[in-house]
Design a protein around this motif. Structure first.
Motif, PDB file in Angstrom:
ATOM      1  N   MET A   1      34.457  -2.280  49.752  1.00  0.00           N
ATOM      2  CA  MET A   1      34.048  -1.455  50.492  1.00  0.00           C
ATOM      3  C   MET A   1      33.160  -1.947  51.704  1.00  0.00           C
ATOM      4  N   ALA A   2      33.463  -1.594  52.938  1.00  0.00           N
ATOM      5  CA  ALA A   2      32.550  -2.153  53.912  1.00  0.00           C
ATOM      6  C   ALA A   2      31.375  -1.210  54.143  1.00  0.00           C
ATOM      7  N   ILE A   3      30.141  -1.684  54.143  1.00  0.00           N
ATOM      8  CA  ILE A   3      29.117  -0.843  54.315  1.00  0.00           C
ATOM      9  C   ILE A   3      28.566  -1.183  55.804  1.00  0.00           C
ATOM     10  N   SER A   4      28.564  -0.187  56.605  1.00  0.00           N
ATOM     11  CA  SER A   4      28.070  -0.541  58.058  1.00  0.00           C
ATOM     12  C   SER A   4      26.911   0.431  58.421  1.00  0.00           C
ATOM     13  N   ASN A   5      26.426   1.288  57.858  1.00  0.00           N
ATOM     14  CA  ASN A   5      25.450   2.225  58.139  1.00  0.00           C
ATOM     15  C   ASN A   5      24.277   2.508  56.855  1.00  0.00           C
ATOM     16  N   ASP A   6      23.132   2.876  57.363  1.00  0.00           N
ATOM     17  CA  ASP A   6      22.269   3.257  56.124  1.00  0.00           C
ATOM     18  C   ASP A   6      22.638   4.366  55.282  1.00  0.00           C
ATOM     19  N   LYS A   7      23.476   5.300  55.781  1.00  0.00           N
ATOM     20  CA  LYS A   7      23.825   6.515  55.015  1.00  0.00           C
ATOM     21  C   LYS A   7      24.594   6.101  53.889  1.00  0.00           C
ATOM     22  N   ASP A   8      25.754   5.345  53.996  1.00  0.00           N
ATOM     23  CA  ASP A   8      26.709   4.810  53.254  1.00  0.00           C
ATOM     24  C   ASP A   8      25.823   3.852  52.158  1.00  0.00           C
ATOM     25  N   PHE A   9      24.964   3.039  52.591  1.00  0.00           N
ATOM     26  CA  PHE A   9      24.153   1.978  52.148  1.00  0.00           C
ATOM     27  C   PHE A   9      23.409   2.794  50.874  1.00  0.00           C
ATOM     28  N   LYS A  10      22.600   3.673  51.478  1.00  0.00           N
ATOM     29  CA  LYS A  10      21.679   4.334  50.602  1.00  0.00           C
ATOM     30  C   LYS A  10      22.465   5.203  49.433  1.00  0.00           C
ATOM     31  N   SER A  11      23.460   5.711  49.812  1.00  0.00           N
ATOM     32  CA  SER A  11      24.538   6.437  48.766  1.00  0.00           C
ATOM     33  C   SER A  11      24.981   5.417  47.609  1.00  0.00           C
ATOM     34  N   VAL A  12      25.417   4.153  48.334  1.00  0.00           N
ATOM     35  CA  VAL A  12      25.882   3.216  47.047  1.00  0.00           C
ATOM     36  C   VAL A  12      24.676   2.903  46.346  1.00  0.00           C
ATOM     37  N   LEU A  13      23.587   2.597  46.836  1.00  0.00           N
ATOM     38  CA  LEU A  13      22.310   2.453  45.967  1.00  0.00           C
ATOM     39  C   LEU A  13      22.256   3.365  45.252  1.00  0.00           C
ATOM     40  N   ALA A  14      22.137   4.368  45.492  1.00  0.00           N
ATOM     41  CA  ALA A  14      21.788   5.763  44.663  1.00  0.00           C
ATOM     42  C   ALA A  14      22.826   5.670  43.445  1.00  0.00           C
ATOM     43  N   GLY A  15      23.903   5.325  43.543  1.00  0.00           N
ATOM     44  CA  GLY A  15      25.038   5.591  42.455  1.00  0.00           C
ATOM     45  C   GLY A  15      24.890   4.380  41.525  1.00  0.00           C
ATOM     46  N   LEU A  16      23.973   3.220  41.703  1.00  0.00           N
ATOM     47  CA  LEU A  16      23.967   2.090  40.826  1.00  0.00           C
ATOM     48  C   LEU A  16      22.931   2.627  39.515  1.00  0.00           C
ATOM     49  N   SER A  17      23.080   2.004  38.659  1.00  0.00           N
ATOM     50  CA  SER A  17      22.178   2.130  37.325  1.00  0.00           C
ATOM     51  C   SER A  17      20.622   1.577  37.681  1.00  0.00           C
ATOM     52  N   THR A  18      19.750   2.125  37.063  1.00  0.00           N
ATOM     53  CA  THR A  18      18.435   1.502  37.316  1.00  0.00           C
ATOM     54  C   THR A  18      18.381   0.089  37.488  1.00  0.00           C
ATOM     55  N   ALA A  19      18.974  -0.417  36.389  1.00  0.00           N
ATOM     56  CA  ALA A  19      18.974  -2.352  36.032  1.00  0.00           C
ATOM     57  C   ALA A  19      19.676  -2.708  37.296  1.00  0.00           C
ATOM     58  N   GLN A  20      20.626  -2.272  37.830  1.00  0.00           N
ATOM     59  CA  GLN A  20      21.498  -2.835  39.087  1.00  0.00           C
ATOM     60  C   GLN A  20      20.612  -2.421  40.233  1.00  0.00           C
ATOM     61  N   GLN A  21      19.955  -1.219  40.233  1.00  0.00           N
ATOM     62  CA  GLN A  21      19.130  -1.330  41.385  1.00  0.00           C
ATOM     63  C   GLN A  21      18.067  -2.373  41.568  1.00  0.00           C
ATOM     64  N   ARG A  22      17.559  -2.366  40.273  1.00  0.00           N
ATOM     65  CA  ARG A  22      16.454  -3.602  40.329  1.00  0.00           C
ATOM     66  C   ARG A  22      17.001  -5.075  40.627  1.00  0.00           C
ATOM     67  N   GLN A  23      18.144  -5.299  40.260  1.00  0.00           N
ATOM     68  CA  GLN A  23      18.875  -6.701  40.529  1.00  0.00           C
ATOM     69  C   GLN A  23      19.040  -6.612  41.830  1.00  0.00           C
ATOM     70  N   VAL A  24      19.514  -5.801  42.653  1.00  0.00           N
ATOM     71  CA  VAL A  24      20.083  -6.003  43.928  1.00  0.00           C
ATOM     72  C   VAL A  24      18.634  -5.786  44.934  1.00  0.00           C
ATOM     73  N   ALA A  25      17.857  -4.891  44.294  1.00  0.00           N
ATOM     74  CA  ALA A  25      16.559  -5.012  45.002  1.00  0.00           C
ATOM     75  C   ALA A  25      15.853  -6.346  45.026  1.00  0.00           C
ATOM     76  N   ALA A  26      15.592  -6.928  44.084  1.00  0.00           N
ATOM     77  CA  ALA A  26      15.508  -8.383  44.026  1.00  0.00           C
ATOM     78  C   ALA A  26      16.037  -9.236  45.104  1.00  0.00           C
ATOM     79  N   ARG A  27      17.239  -9.084  45.092  1.00  0.00           N
ATOM     80  CA  ARG A  27      18.013  -9.950  46.152  1.00  0.00           C
ATOM     81  C   ARG A  27      17.406  -9.522  47.883  1.00  0.00           C
ATOM     82  N   PHE A  28      17.198  -8.349  47.754  1.00  0.00           N
ATOM     83  CA  PHE A  28      16.803  -7.947  49.145  1.00  0.00           C
ATOM     84  C   PHE A  28      15.367  -8.502  49.550  1.00  0.00           C
ATOM     85  N   VAL A  29      14.585  -8.618  48.512  1.00  0.00           N
ATOM     86  CA  VAL A  29      13.055  -9.190  48.550  1.00  0.00           C
ATOM     87  C   VAL A  29      13.190 -10.560  48.733  1.00  0.00           C
TER      88      VAL A  29
END
Length: 148
Positions: A1-29
């Motif tokens: 899935m190609a993500i190209s806007n914040d609406k899709d980005f936020k939606s995909v993030l919301a679908g992740l488990s809390t542990a997955q959100q933490r992992q990808v958030a750490a990568r952002f930071v």
């Protein structure tokens, strides 16, 4: 899935488990970590990136990152020091990675937004303006995370 806007980005993030959100958030930071010189931030990112993190470790990482956030805020002072502001927003992003999650929280989205503000502060500090590509880099990081 190609993500190209914040609406899709936020939606995909919301679908992740809390542990997955933490992992990808750490990568952002981690993308903006160089804007901070606080070792507590690095420790929080290392903790958030671990899938097997214990609740007690997470609580300690949160306390340390939150202390870094508070201290970075006091260093910003009355005169706007954009570099110090960038460090403060890196700390806020790290806090989002390790804070206690409540139902409906989107920790990764919160961390991503704070990381973007940190990058904007840095570009203002170095005189390159406010245009940066942090959002596109975050889309790429999320896609790589989902494909791993």
């Amino acid at each position: 899935m190609a993500i190209s806007n914040d609406k899709d980005f936020k939606s995909v993030l919301a679908g992740l488990s809390t542990a997955q959100q933490r992992q990808v958030a750490a990568r952002f930071v981690q993308q903006v970590y160089a804007l901070s010189s606080d070792a507590r931030i690095k420790s929080a990112l290392d903790a958030a990136g671990r899938a097997d993190i214990a609740a007690a470790e997470l609580a300690l990482a949160f306390q340390a990152a939150n202390s870094a956030r508070v201290e970075s805020f006091t260093r910003c002072g009355k005169e706007t020091d954009w570099s110090a502001q960038a460090g403060h927003f890196v700390a806020k992003a790290a806090v989002a990675c390790v804070k206690p999650a409540e139902a409906g929280d989107n920790l990764a989205w919160e961390a991503a937004m704070q990381a973007r503000v940190a990058r904007t502060c840095q570009t203002v500090a170095d005189g390159s303006g406010t245009d940066n590509r942090e959002a596109e880099e975050q889309y790429r990081i999320l896609e790589a995370f989902l494909n791993s």
